[in-house]
Motif scaffolding. Structure first.
Motif, PDB file in Angstrom:
ATOM      1  N   ILE A 130      54.834  79.697  14.246  1.00 58.77           N
ATOM      2  CA  ILE A 130      53.375  79.797  14.228  1.00 58.77           C
ATOM      3  C   ILE A 130      52.957  81.180  14.682  1.00 58.77           C
ATOM      4  N   LEU A 131      52.020  81.727  13.967  1.00 61.57           N
ATOM      5  CA  LEU A 131      51.495  83.061  14.229  1.00 61.57           C
ATOM      6  C   LEU A 131      50.200  83.160  13.423  1.00 61.57           C
ATOM      7  N   PRO A 132      49.155  83.825  13.938  1.00 63.30           N
ATOM      8  CA  PRO A 132      49.121  84.729  15.075  1.00 63.30           C
ATOM      9  C   PRO A 132      48.962  84.008  16.406  1.00 63.30           C
ATOM     10  N   ALA A 133      49.303  84.721  17.470  1.00 67.93           N
ATOM     11  CA  ALA A 133      49.147  84.227  18.824  1.00 67.93           C
ATOM     12  C   ALA A 133      49.045  85.413  19.763  1.00 67.93           C
ATOM     13  N   PRO A 134      48.054  85.436  20.645  1.00 64.53           N
ATOM     14  CA  PRO A 134      47.905  86.581  21.541  1.00 64.53           C
ATOM     15  C   PRO A 134      49.143  86.886  22.368  1.00 64.53           C
ATOM     16  N   LEU A 135      49.922  85.864  22.711  1.00 60.81           N
ATOM     17  CA  LEU A 135      51.077  86.095  23.569  1.00 60.81           C
ATOM     18  C   LEU A 135      52.104  87.015  22.909  1.00 60.81           C
ATOM     19  N   TYR A 136      52.154  87.038  21.583  1.00 55.79           N
ATOM     20  CA  TYR A 136      53.096  87.913  20.895  1.00 55.79           C
ATOM     21  C   TYR A 136      52.737  89.387  21.060  1.00 55.79           C
ATOM     22  N   GLN A 137      51.533  89.676  21.498  1.00 56.66           N
ATOM     23  CA  GLN A 137      51.090  91.067  21.637  1.00 56.66           C
ATOM     24  C   GLN A 137      51.453  91.676  22.987  1.00 56.66           C
ATOM     25  N   CYS A 138      51.903  90.840  23.931  1.00 54.47           N
ATOM     26  CA  CYS A 138      52.011  91.321  25.308  1.00 54.47           C
ATOM     27  C   CYS A 138      53.061  92.420  25.479  1.00 54.47           C
ATOM     28  N   SER A 139      54.091  92.425  24.638  1.00 57.27           N
ATOM     29  CA  SER A 139      55.090  93.489  24.743  1.00 57.27           C
ATOM     30  C   SER A 139      54.553  94.838  24.283  1.00 57.27           C
ATOM     31  N   PHE A 140      53.360  94.848  23.690  1.00 55.87           N
ATOM     32  CA  PHE A 140      52.776  96.088  23.172  1.00 55.87           C
ATOM     33  C   PHE A 140      51.400  96.359  23.773  1.00 55.87           C
ATOM     34  N   TRP A 141      51.011  95.542  24.761  1.00 56.49           N
ATOM     35  CA  TRP A 141      49.708  95.720  25.405  1.00 56.49           C
ATOM     36  C   TRP A 141      49.780  96.947  26.321  1.00 56.49           C
ATOM     37  N   PRO A 142      48.777  97.801  26.310  1.00 60.70           N
ATOM     38  CA  PRO A 142      48.922  99.103  26.964  1.00 60.70           C
ATOM     39  C   PRO A 142      48.733  99.119  28.479  1.00 60.70           C
ATOM     40  N   VAL A 143      48.239  98.049  29.082  1.00 59.35           N
ATOM     41  CA  VAL A 143      47.981  98.075  30.529  1.00 59.35           C
ATOM     42  C   VAL A 143      48.521  96.813  31.184  1.00 59.35           C
ATOM     43  N   ARG A 144      48.732  96.914  32.483  1.00 62.17           N
ATOM     44  CA  ARG A 144      49.014  95.762  33.325  1.00 62.17           C
ATOM     45  C   ARG A 144      47.997  95.766  34.463  1.00 62.17           C
ATOM     46  N   SER A 145      47.757  94.598  35.006  1.00 55.17           N
ATOM     47  CA  SER A 145      46.764  94.468  36.070  1.00 55.17           C
ATOM     48  C   SER A 145      47.192  95.235  37.315  1.00 55.17           C
ATOM     49  N   VAL A 146      46.216  95.711  38.074  1.00 58.71           N
ATOM     50  CA  VAL A 146      46.525  96.438  39.304  1.00 58.71           C
ATOM     51  C   VAL A 146      47.171  95.538  40.352  1.00 58.71           C
ATOM     52  N   GLU A 147      47.042  94.232  40.194  1.00 60.03           N
ATOM     53  CA  GLU A 147      47.687  93.305  41.129  1.00 60.03           C
ATOM     54  C   GLU A 147      48.211  92.096  40.367  1.00 60.03           C
ATOM     55  N   ARG A 148      49.475  91.784  40.604  1.00 54.80           N
ATOM     56  CA  ARG A 148      50.081  90.600  39.974  1.00 54.80           C
ATOM     57  C   ARG A 148      50.939  89.890  41.014  1.00 54.80           C
ATOM     58  N   TYR A 149      50.684  88.625  41.219  1.00 56.44           N
ATOM     59  CA  TYR A 149      51.491  87.853  42.169  1.00 56.44           C
ATOM     60  C   TYR A 149      52.764  87.382  41.467  1.00 56.44           C
ATOM     61  N   GLN A 150      53.896  87.571  42.114  1.00 54.63           N
ATOM     62  CA  GLN A 150      55.174  87.233  41.492  1.00 54.63           C
ATOM     63  C   GLN A 150      56.021  86.313  42.362  1.00 54.63           C
ATOM     64  N   GLY A 151      55.421  85.606  43.277  1.00 61.65           N
ATOM     65  CA  GLY A 151      56.140  84.677  44.104  1.00 61.65           C
ATOM     66  C   GLY A 151      56.237  85.181  45.534  1.00 61.65           C
ATOM     67  N   PRO A 152      56.796  84.376  46.426  1.00 65.07           N
ATOM     68  CA  PRO A 152      57.409  83.070  46.152  1.00 65.07           C
ATOM     69  C   PRO A 152      56.370  81.985  45.892  1.00 65.07           C
ATOM     70  N   TYR A 153      56.857  80.859  45.368  1.00 70.49           N
ATOM     71  CA  TYR A 153      55.987  79.742  45.001  1.00 70.49           C
ATOM     72  C   TYR A 153      56.272  78.501  45.847  1.00 70.49           C
ATOM     73  N   ASN A 154      56.850  78.703  47.014  1.00 74.05           N
ATOM     74  CA  ASN A 154      57.219  77.574  47.877  1.00 74.05           C
ATOM     75  C   ASN A 154      56.634  77.706  49.270  1.00 74.05           C
ATOM     76  N   LYS A 155      55.431  78.303  49.354  1.00 73.21           N
ATOM     77  CA  LYS A 155      54.783  78.443  50.653  1.00 73.21           C
ATOM     78  C   LYS A 155      54.447  77.055  51.235  1.00 73.21           C
ATOM     79  N   THR A 156      54.342  77.002  52.553  1.00 70.65           N
ATOM     80  CA  THR A 156      53.888  75.784  53.223  1.00 70.65           C
ATOM     81  C   THR A 156      52.372  75.749  53.167  1.00 70.65           C
ATOM     82  N   LEU A 157      51.811  74.668  52.624  1.00 67.70           N
ATOM     83  CA  LEU A 157      50.376  74.592  52.354  1.00 67.70           C
ATOM     84  C   LEU A 157      49.641  73.852  53.472  1.00 67.70           C
ATOM     85  N   ALA A 158      48.379  74.201  53.652  1.00 71.67           N
ATOM     86  CA  ALA A 158      47.558  73.542  54.667  1.00 71.67           C
ATOM     87  C   ALA A 158      47.327  72.080  54.342  1.00 71.67           C
TER      88      ALA A 158
END
Length: 557
Positions: A433-461
């Motif tokens: 299936i195509l088109p899909a925006p996700l296929y463009q990400c390898s050619f997108w010219p910018v990345r966000s100034v902040e991206r959270y990348q883990g960890p994902y196992n914090k202790t929650l309130a």
């Protein structure tokens, strides 16, 4: 030029350093008033705006303006629940306008329900939607003769080497065009904002909204569906001490998303699609000709499948004979894929759209354009979003791609080879299936100034609730199991024995009751609780969910 960023790793907490406990921001108060009637027609809802920093680490950059909408609690108010309807690109304003009663029920009526158009979304929030072309004609001129417009033509899981070669032959030109789109987006009115879009910024905006509504340091209650669960999984780990009552429904696996270029791993999202397609054709066969136009007397699921395959083959042959054919097999596949999201629409699709597709491919109908457009008009809850008869939106790409791993030298050949492998090995029916925006990400010219990348196992309130269907065409149960496993005792996983995208796709008083009880008083069911779809919901006339699932082989569910 692409902003220079530190390479992403799962061990990194943030690409840029942040203070995890607070936005460190004095927010302005929200002034509530009547909503713009061109956007919201429910006069019981209130609307307002909140200004927030574009960059929470550099307030000198300027501010964004978030458009908010609120439904007041119907009972004794316990606070506010924020929600996001997915996409990315789903409008919180439109979704609450259309679904106010549902969300008041889900939250027990004891909370104000707050929706908003996140930064990069809609035409009221600033920055809003990203448009990279002046009009649709300009877009179509750039992509004329490519699979971006026609979809991918293939038959038999790329059994024909000629189909493989024809697709790969487009790779170089497609990559150039996607790179050109990226530059157009950078040069668009929204271009200066692209590096400030993304999920981490949206999480911080959500905290700013909660601070303005209920005060700093108060627990934040949140309900997110589909892409909204990525916001949720980042939120509970970026601000674990602020977690109140949180429901995440239709989980995007945050670990996979952080570690992989989605453009070359799209098949990861499609693991359940062929089974859900079997569910569709099984329901049609059970309904028979009285309830499903594709069925003849005595047809079984394989007979319905044979008709679909014949439709795809006829469209494929027509396109091979005439490249200007108005309806292609790729476009039919794309439309079928999105139909899998909403079982409530299946009867309409099989009784109205499917016969029209058959007639169109046979040359018996002239309104081919409207059929093609139907495959491109998708709700905000879905992964992909386009507008009809106007310039295409690049809202989804501008947010998803801003969060994606840094550019790694991936080529369009790599992307298309992944599509071929996914079709052969993961989803035979709907991998191509195509088109899909996700296929463009390898050619997108910018990345966000902040991206959270883990960890994902914090202790929650507080403990959170994770929900999933057994079969979801884009956010699989496996993703929910991953997140629940990471959070351990801080999360409870429940599911509906059903199909469709998120548990909201089908009616289930059982699931509604679980969510409402949790939101109202914190009551959680046993981990692994399974709900059923309401027995009075018929997918096709006389055919309910349980009847269909009973016909599937044990290994499919």
């Amino acid at each position: 030029m692409l902003h220079s960023l530190v390479a992403l790793t799962l061990a990194a907490s943030l690409v840029r350093s942040t203070r995890a406990g607070s936005n460190n921001l004095q927010t302005s108060q929200i002034k509530w008033g009547a909503c713009d009637p061109s956007v919201v027609n429910d006069t019981s809802l209130s609307c307002g705006f909140l200004e927030v920093p574009l960059d929470y680490q550099d307030p000198s950059v300027g501010t964004a303006r978030l458009a908010l909408i609120k439904a007041n609690a119907t009972g004794e108010r316990q606070g506010t629940v924020l929600f996001n309807p997915g996409g990315p690109g789903g409008s919180g304003l439109a979704f609450l306008n259309d679904n106010k009663d549902l969300f008041l029920r889900l939250t027990g009526g004891v909370y104000d329900v707050l929706g908003w158009d996140p930064r990069g979304v809609g035409n009221v929030t600033v920055p809003g939607d990203t448009f990279c072309f002046d009009n649709r004609e300009e877009y179509e001129a750039l992509f004329n003769g490519t699979v971006e417009l026609t979809g991918i033509e293939e038959i038999g899981n790329f059994a024909n080497d000629s189909d493989v070669q024809a697709l790969l032959d487009q790779a170089s030109a497609l990559q150039q065009k996607y790179e050109e789109v990226g530059q157009r987006c950078l040069n668009s009115p929204n271009g200066k904002y692209l590096r400030y879009l993304g999920t981490a910024a949206t999480v911080r905006d959500m905290v700013s909204i909660a601070d303005a509504l209920d005060g700093p340091e108060t627990p934040i209650n949140y309900l997110g569906i589909s892409y909204g669960t990525l916001i949720g999984s980042w939120f509970v780990n970026m601000f674990p001490e602020r977690v109140g009552r949180v429901v995440l429904d239709g989980i995007i696996d945050p670990v996979f998303f952080a570690a992989h270029e989605i453009s070359t791993h799209f098949e990861h999202l499609l693991v359940s699609t062929d089974t859900i397609y079997k569910v569709l054709i099984t329901g049609c066969a059970l309904a028979g000709p009285a309830g499903c136009a594709a069925a003849s007397e005595g047809d079984g699921p394989l007979d319905i499948d044979a008709k679909f395959q014949a439709l795809l083959k006829a469209a494929y042959d027509a396109a091979k004979a005439d490249p200007a054919a108005p309806l292609t097999s790729g476009q039919i596949r794309l439309q079928l894929y999105f139909e899998l999201f909403s079982p409530t629409d299946w009867a309409h699709y099989m009784n109205t759209v499917y016969p029209a597709l058959v007639a169109s491919v046979k040359g018996e109908a002239q309104n081919n354009r409207s059929l093609v457009e139907q495959s491109r008009q998708l709700s905000g809850r879905r992964v992909f979003k386009r507008t009809a008869n106007t310039s295409p939106l690049y809202t989804s790409a501008s947010i998803y791609c801003a969060d994606s791993p840094d550019l790694q030298g991936t080529t369009m050949t790599d992307v298309l080879e992944a599509v071929i492998a996914g079709t052969r090995n993961v989803s035979h029916m709907l991998g191509a299936i195509l088109p899909a925006p996700l296929y463009q990400c390898s050619f997108w010219p910018v990345r966000s100034v902040e991206r959270y990348q883990g960890p994902y196992n914090k202790t929650l309130a507080n403990k959170i609730l994770i929900a999933s269907n057994t079969l979801d065409p884009v956010t699989s149960l496996a993703g929910a199991e991953v997140l629940a496993g990471l959070l351990g005792e801080d999360a409870v996983l429940v599911r509906i024995n059903a199909f469709g995208h998120t548990t909201l796709a089908v009616p289930s008083k059982c699931m509604e009751g679980i969510i409402a009880a949790y939101m109202a008083n914190g009551t959680l069911p046993a981990n692994g609780t399974v709900c059923e779809v309401d027995a009075d919901f018929e997918v096709f006339h006389g055919v309910d969910t349980a009847m269909i699932l009973a016909e599937l082989p044990d290994g499919d569910v």
